[in-house]
Scaffold this active site. Sequence first.
Site: not given
Length: 321
Positions: A8, A11, A13-14, A140, A181
């Site tokens: 990732g 896009s 944070i990556g 997270s 999630y």
Amino acid sequence: MSTVLITGGHSGIGLAAAQALAGKKIDLVLAGRSPDRMGQVAGELRAEYGVGVTSLALDLSSLASVRAAAVRLRDMLGSGEVASLDAIACNAGGRFDGEVSPSSDGYERTFATNCLGHFLLVQLALPYLSEHGRVVYTSSSTHDPDSTDGRLVGAVVEPDAVALAGNGKGGLQALSAGKRYSTSKLCTVMYAYELDRRLRTAGSSISSIAFDPGSVPETGFLRGMPKPVRWISASAAMKWVMKRIGAVTSDAEFSGASLAALLTSPDYADVSGKYFQANDGKLSAVRSAQLSYDERRAAKLWDDTKHLVGLAADEEPILLR
């Protein structure tokens, strides 16, 4: 020259992490399922920073795609197209709202993408990682049911890989998208800790680190939500409210720079097995959820995940056997 693989990395944070690393003259492998976008980002990074950037096709929800990406990575290292592999950022992920949908392997898509894909990728890529390499897992704060973020999104359930992979099957009631999630992110922290324990037992110098980038609503995390929800979530007023109620907040630039530092900075050379959080402009080592330190559950999660991804004996890294 060092090389970092970022899932990732094209896009959110990556991408911010990729830009920070490129600014330090570190080569990159951008892994993801958007070849056109990765090619565009790779070209921009090469032009602006003069570093080597290679794209690697990878759909984390597909175990076949992960295996193909690992073979491609091996070939790139063998041919010299990629000079080395010094860190892996298990950064990509997603929240899939609506009804439960299966991956191509028949597993619940959130768990398949956020957990199974990265688990298999690390297993297959670990033999190519440099002696003092690092693996950083993006988690997270929603993984902690005692936190504001955990209560807002949906408290975690038991980190049972088999149950999570089969969630919604057999007529059983499916978990909410929030619970799917948050629990996937709890499992992510537990994978990071269990990898650290196994590396230490093997006498390895490779580091395994868990990272919470904070809530960054301007990224693609909420792309499946209605436009008004996305607009409100990214507003200054909502950010103020979130901070006031104790949520972990950040922005893409700071969280990306924090991820880049954890991957390569000498300041984080000896922090394996820890959990770092980007919150309001500060990167700090903090305690993760109490459940994340349960070694018995983590060992079971690890072993069950090996079974789910079909890890063959010759695929498992020697130092983890």
